[in-house]
Design a protein around this motif. Structure first.
Motif, short mmCIF file in Angstrom:
data_model
loop_
_atom_site.label_atom_id
_atom_site.label_comp_id
_atom_site.label_asym_id
_atom_site.label_seq_id
_atom_site.Cartn_x
_atom_site.Cartn_y
_atom_site.Cartn_z
N PHE A 111 18.66 43.31 -38.16
CA PHE A 111 17.49 44.17 -37.97
C PHE A 111 16.32 43.28 -37.60
CE2 PHE A 111 20.26 46.08 -41.11
CZ PHE A 111 20.36 47.39 -40.70
N LEU A 112 15.63 43.62 -36.53
CA LEU A 112 14.38 42.97 -36.19
C LEU A 112 13.29 43.95 -36.57
CD1 LEU A 112 15.15 41.40 -32.68
CD2 LEU A 112 15.42 40.37 -34.94
N THR A 113 12.44 43.54 -37.50
CA THR A 113 11.36 44.41 -37.95
C THR A 113 10.05 43.88 -37.39
OG1 THR A 113 10.77 43.21 -39.97
CG2 THR A 113 12.65 44.74 -40.10
N MET A 117 13.23 38.96 -39.42
CA MET A 117 14.60 39.23 -39.01
C MET A 117 15.42 39.40 -40.29
SD MET A 117 16.87 36.74 -36.65
CE MET A 117 18.54 37.09 -36.26
N ILE A 118 16.27 40.41 -40.34
CA ILE A 118 17.06 40.70 -41.54
C ILE A 118 18.52 40.81 -41.13
CG2 ILE A 118 17.53 42.35 -43.39
CD1 ILE A 118 14.60 43.29 -43.11
N THR A 131 19.97 38.78 -45.99
CA THR A 131 19.34 37.51 -45.65
C THR A 131 18.10 37.81 -44.83
OG1 THR A 131 21.49 36.40 -45.59
CG2 THR A 131 19.67 35.30 -44.47
N ASP A 132 16.95 37.38 -45.32
CA ASP A 132 15.68 37.57 -44.61
C ASP A 132 15.25 36.25 -43.99
OD1 ASP A 132 15.83 40.07 -45.72
OD2 ASP A 132 14.15 39.82 -47.09
N ILE A 133 14.84 36.31 -42.73
CA ILE A 133 14.33 35.12 -42.04
C ILE A 133 12.96 35.49 -41.46
CG2 ILE A 133 14.75 33.38 -40.27
CD1 ILE A 133 17.74 34.23 -40.35
N ARG A 155 22.18 30.87 -32.64
CA ARG A 155 21.86 30.04 -33.80
C ARG A 155 20.35 30.10 -34.02
NH1 ARG A 155 24.54 24.58 -33.77
NH2 ARG A 155 26.10 25.77 -34.91
N ILE A 156 19.96 30.44 -35.24
CA ILE A 156 18.56 30.44 -35.64
C ILE A 156 18.35 29.18 -36.48
CG2 ILE A 156 16.74 31.66 -36.91
CD1 ILE A 156 17.79 33.30 -34.54
#
Length: 191
Positions: A111-113, A117-118, A131-133, A155-156
């Protein structure tokens, strides 16, 4: 907005080539067992029949059945995945993905909020959870190949050196949407 929900369909040309290749490989394996066996296991007619049957089943029948069942299963799984959001956080883009944690490819959704990014896993995994980024912690986004062959990985890399490897459908579109959010972050930091 949903990204990557389209099932990838195999063309009939690919299915036939796959069926022929599978038939030849299977027949060769049976012949190899027969050759190194003390007694004759298969006749030539039996080898050909089994190879053709196996090729048709796994090259044409199995992908067809898999497409039908996978679509129903993935749609049911995807609908139930809901991330935990902060106050005033809204989902802008979502889509199916796998996140690698060690050797396990964890199925779920990205999910992009408007804030981060989740990744939220579905329930059929050993490792579960969210996982939250934060966009502000992302240093780099890199396109990568899964198993060094398939162009479907992202890859993040975060500021603290953590790497998150995702497998997604429509990789280039995901890359573009994530990069857009990082560029917005950079613009706000420079103002």
């Amino acid at each position: 907005m949903e990204i990557g929900n389209k099932m990838i369909k195999m063309s009939w040309k690919f299915r036939i080539i796959f069926a022929i290749g599978t038939a030849i490989l299977y027949t060769f394996l049976l012949w190899t067992f027969d050759y190194f066996s003390d007694e004759k296991l298969y006749s030539v007619n039996s080898l050909i029949f089994q190879g053709v049957f196996f090729g048709i089943f796994f090259g044409i029948g199995f992908p067809y059945v898999n497409e039908k069942l996978a679509r129903k299963f993935s749609n049911k799984m995807g609908i139930k995945i809901k991330p935990e959001l902060e106050l005033n956080e809204e989902i802008e883009i979502a889509g199916p993905a796998n996140l690698f944690r060690g050797i396990e490819g964890i199925g779920g959704k990205i999910f992009l909020t408007n804030k981060k990014m989740i990744f939220k896993s579905h329930k059929i995994n050993i490792q579960k959870g969210q996982t939250d980024i934060e966009y502000s912690t992302i240093k780099e986004v890199v396109k990568r190949k899964t198993a060094k062959l398939i162009d479907n990985g992202i890859r993040i890399i975060t500021d603290n050196g953590k790497e998150f490897d995702f497998v997604v459908n429509e990789r280039d579109l995901w890359f573009e949407k994530i990069t857009e959010r990082l560029n917005k972050k950079t613009q706000y930091n420079n103002v």
